[in-house]
Motif scaffolding. Sequence first.
Motif, PDB file in Angstrom:
ATOM      1  N   ALA A 156      92.826   3.456 -61.153  1.00 43.21           N
ATOM      2  CA  ALA A 156      92.395   4.138 -59.927  1.00 43.21           C
ATOM      3  C   ALA A 156      92.954   3.441 -58.691  1.00 43.21           C
ATOM      4  O   ALA A 156      93.423   4.104 -57.753  1.00 43.21           O
ATOM      5  CB  ALA A 156      90.868   4.200 -59.867  1.00 43.21           C
ATOM      6  N   LEU A 157      92.922   2.114 -58.663  1.00 42.30           N
ATOM      7  CA  LEU A 157      93.500   1.390 -57.531  1.00 42.30           C
ATOM      8  C   LEU A 157      94.996   1.643 -57.426  1.00 42.30           C
ATOM      9  O   LEU A 157      95.530   1.856 -56.336  1.00 42.30           O
ATOM     10  CB  LEU A 157      93.230  -0.107 -57.659  1.00 42.30           C
ATOM     11  CG  LEU A 157      91.854  -0.625 -57.262  1.00 42.30           C
ATOM     12  CD1 LEU A 157      91.773  -2.130 -57.471  1.00 42.30           C
ATOM     13  CD2 LEU A 157      91.538  -0.289 -55.802  1.00 42.30           C
ATOM     14  N   LEU A 187      84.623   9.030 -59.593  1.00 43.76           N
ATOM     15  CA  LEU A 187      83.592   9.750 -58.841  1.00 43.76           C
ATOM     16  C   LEU A 187      83.808   9.631 -57.341  1.00 43.76           C
ATOM     17  O   LEU A 187      83.527  10.578 -56.591  1.00 43.76           O
ATOM     18  CB  LEU A 187      82.211   9.208 -59.222  1.00 43.76           C
ATOM     19  CG  LEU A 187      81.850   9.278 -60.708  1.00 43.76           C
ATOM     20  CD1 LEU A 187      80.454   8.713 -60.943  1.00 43.76           C
ATOM     21  CD2 LEU A 187      81.953  10.705 -61.241  1.00 43.76           C
ATOM     22  N   THR A 188      84.262   8.460 -56.898  1.00 44.73           N
ATOM     23  CA  THR A 188      84.622   8.253 -55.493  1.00 44.73           C
ATOM     24  C   THR A 188      85.940   7.496 -55.473  1.00 44.73           C
ATOM     25  O   THR A 188      86.028   6.392 -55.999  1.00 44.73           O
ATOM     26  CB  THR A 188      83.551   7.437 -54.740  1.00 44.73           C
ATOM     27  OG1 THR A 188      82.269   8.037 -54.917  1.00 44.73           O
ATOM     28  CG2 THR A 188      83.886   7.369 -53.257  1.00 44.73           C
ATOM     29  N   ARG A 189      86.959   8.086 -54.883  1.00 40.77           N
ATOM     30  CA  ARG A 189      88.277   7.466 -54.885  1.00 40.77           C
ATOM     31  C   ARG A 189      88.336   6.225 -53.995  1.00 40.77           C
ATOM     32  O   ARG A 189      87.763   6.224 -52.898  1.00 40.77           O
ATOM     33  CB  ARG A 189      89.328   8.460 -54.383  1.00 40.77           C
ATOM     34  CG  ARG A 189      89.607   9.629 -55.296  1.00 40.77           C
ATOM     35  CD  ARG A 189      90.702  10.495 -54.687  1.00 40.77           C
ATOM     36  NE  ARG A 189      91.041  11.616 -55.555  1.00 40.77           N
ATOM     37  CZ  ARG A 189      91.995  12.497 -55.280  1.00 40.77           C
ATOM     38  NH1 ARG A 189      92.682  12.381 -54.141  1.00 40.77           N
ATOM     39  NH2 ARG A 189      92.248  13.483 -56.126  1.00 40.77           N
ATOM     40  N   PRO A 190      89.036   5.189 -54.437  1.00 38.75           N
ATOM     41  CA  PRO A 190      89.336   4.098 -53.516  1.00 38.75           C
ATOM     42  C   PRO A 190      90.351   4.568 -52.483  1.00 38.75           C
ATOM     43  O   PRO A 190      91.281   5.318 -52.804  1.00 38.75           O
ATOM     44  CB  PRO A 190      89.932   3.017 -54.427  1.00 38.75           C
ATOM     45  CG  PRO A 190      90.470   3.766 -55.606  1.00 38.75           C
ATOM     46  CD  PRO A 190      89.600   4.971 -55.780  1.00 38.75           C
ATOM     47  N   THR A 191      90.171   4.175 -51.243  1.00 37.85           N
ATOM     48  CA  THR A 191      91.098   4.569 -50.182  1.00 37.85           C
ATOM     49  C   THR A 191      91.511   3.333 -49.403  1.00 37.85           C
ATOM     50  O   THR A 191      90.673   2.507 -49.046  1.00 37.85           O
ATOM     51  CB  THR A 191      90.459   5.579 -49.220  1.00 37.85           C
ATOM     52  OG1 THR A 191      89.258   5.027 -48.661  1.00 37.85           O
ATOM     53  CG2 THR A 191      90.124   6.877 -49.930  1.00 37.85           C
ATOM     54  N   ALA A 205      95.195   3.460 -54.114  1.00 35.85           N
ATOM     55  CA  ALA A 205      95.329   2.374 -53.133  1.00 35.85           C
ATOM     56  C   ALA A 205      96.390   1.393 -53.606  1.00 35.85           C
ATOM     57  O   ALA A 205      96.119   0.201 -53.776  1.00 35.85           O
ATOM     58  CB  ALA A 205      93.984   1.676 -52.925  1.00 35.85           C
ATOM     59  N   PRO A 206      97.611   1.871 -53.860  1.00 30.63           N
ATOM     60  CA  PRO A 206      98.642   1.012 -54.443  1.00 30.63           C
ATOM     61  C   PRO A 206      98.996  -0.162 -53.538  1.00 30.63           C
ATOM     62  O   PRO A 206      98.989  -0.045 -52.317  1.00 30.63           O
ATOM     63  CB  PRO A 206      99.831   1.965 -54.608  1.00 30.63           C
ATOM     64  CG  PRO A 206      99.593   3.063 -53.624  1.00 30.63           C
ATOM     65  CD  PRO A 206      98.113   3.229 -53.573  1.00 30.63           C
ATOM     66  N   ARG A 226      75.723   3.847 -56.648  1.00 32.52           N
ATOM     67  CA  ARG A 226      76.612   4.707 -55.854  1.00 32.52           C
ATOM     68  C   ARG A 226      76.598   4.268 -54.394  1.00 32.52           C
ATOM     69  O   ARG A 226      77.637   4.208 -53.730  1.00 32.52           O
ATOM     70  CB  ARG A 226      76.172   6.165 -55.970  1.00 32.52           C
ATOM     71  CG  ARG A 226      76.293   6.761 -57.364  1.00 32.52           C
ATOM     72  CD  ARG A 226      75.696   8.168 -57.409  1.00 32.52           C
ATOM     73  NE  ARG A 226      75.672   8.726 -58.752  1.00 32.52           N
ATOM     74  CZ  ARG A 226      76.610   9.518 -59.259  1.00 32.52           C
ATOM     75  NH1 ARG A 226      77.653   9.848 -58.505  1.00 32.52           N
ATOM     76  NH2 ARG A 226      76.515   9.992 -60.481  1.00 32.52           N
ATOM     77  N   ALA A 227      75.415   3.965 -53.882  1.00 33.67           N
ATOM     78  CA  ALA A 227      75.279   3.590 -52.473  1.00 33.67           C
ATOM     79  C   ALA A 227      75.924   2.244 -52.175  1.00 33.67           C
ATOM     80  O   ALA A 227      76.393   2.007 -51.057  1.00 33.67           O
ATOM     81  CB  ALA A 227      73.801   3.570 -52.087  1.00 33.67           C
ATOM     82  N   ALA A 228      75.942   1.351 -53.181  1.00 37.23           N
ATOM     83  CA  ALA A 228      76.463   0.002 -52.961  1.00 37.23           C
ATOM     84  C   ALA A 228      77.979  -0.074 -53.017  1.00 37.23           C
ATOM     85  O   ALA A 228      78.566  -1.063 -52.572  1.00 37.23           O
ATOM     86  CB  ALA A 228      75.875  -0.961 -53.996  1.00 37.23           C
ATOM     87  N   SER A 229      78.640   0.955 -53.551  1.00 36.10           N
ATOM     88  CA  SER A 229      80.073   0.880 -53.809  1.00 36.10           C
ATOM     89  C   SER A 229      80.873   1.687 -52.785  1.00 36.10           C
ATOM     90  O   SER A 229      80.405   2.699 -52.267  1.00 36.10           O
ATOM     91  CB  SER A 229      80.370   1.379 -55.219  1.00 36.10           C
ATOM     92  OG  SER A 229      79.933   2.710 -55.383  1.00 36.10           O
ATOM     93  N   ASP A 230      82.092   1.216 -52.526  1.00 32.39           N
ATOM     94  CA  ASP A 230      83.040   1.978 -51.707  1.00 32.39           C
ATOM     95  C   ASP A 230      83.831   2.960 -52.547  1.00 32.39           C
ATOM     96  O   ASP A 230      84.337   3.960 -52.030  1.00 32.39           O
ATOM     97  CB  ASP A 230      84.007   1.018 -51.008  1.00 32.39           C
ATOM     98  CG  ASP A 230      83.292   0.061 -50.072  1.00 32.39           C
ATOM     99  OD1 ASP A 230      82.661   0.535 -49.112  1.00 32.39           O
ATOM    100  OD2 ASP A 230      83.359  -1.160 -50.323  1.00 32.39           O
TER     101      ASP A 230
END
Length: 288
Positions: free
Chosen positions: A129-130, A48-52, A134-135, A104-108
């Motif tokens: 996903a990581l 839902l929200t990608r790690p960057t 975000a390898p 949702r608000a608490a997570s990056d």
Amino acid sequence: MLLTADPALSMLERNRTFRPSAAPLSTRVFRIRDRLFRRIPAPAHRVLTRPTGSGPWTLYFAFLPGGELAAAHRDTLARLRALDRRLLVVCAAPDPASVPDDLRAASDALVWKALPGFDFSGYTAGLLALAEFAPGSDAFVLNDSVFGPFGDVGAWLAEARWALTGFTATSSLENHIQSYAFVLRDVTPARIASLRGILMPDHAFDELRRVVINQETQLARTAIRTMSVGSFLYADTPAVEDPTLQLALPLLRAGFPFLKRSLLGGKLAHLHRQDEVAAGLRAAGYSG
């Protein structure tokens, strides 16, 4: 070591490099049967929200069949947000719309996962996903079976000396690190591929005992083929099959960062006096 001295903990070996041991024949037979006949298709998941940005991440798996956070979830999320790490949450919920807004608000970064599959299917979705977005990141991985982390867990993470570091390990069934919390360094597609027999992108197990036999107890054995593996604490005695249960309160008093939630009003509440468990949590700073 990061724990204060306590004679009750003298039976635990500290900073133990993992060494495989032989599983009982019955366990090996069960594994073959389970792999052939008991796996289910991997539960659906969606980023839902990608790690960057690679770097230090926390991966927290939360099981929310009703789509609501419990007090223990909120306490853990606040503690994880206070760490100098970005937070990726994998939320098991009936559908993506059921993921709570405050989560949702608490997570990056956020991954939804369907309910089947237990924590290892959540770990798989989050680590994939990581590895993709975000390898090279280092991941502090934990699930919502525990209260905490209490105290200076950042100091524990800094002391993680292996590529795969468990907080506790045991010889129960066979030598293995326990999977409620661990640290995995350098999360890349290649590293995830090396754990493919445990982090299964196409399959899962949907019964706790099968998850333990086929994934938790095999994680370290699989990892040792391609990386260093060890744990902060190791129990090798019939008296302590699981240090997070039999030694839960001495560990908490000595500064261990976790306590199993099932010990307070849950299915394992009979193992310790409930007033002592509650007092230990209060002393550790839990107010949920």
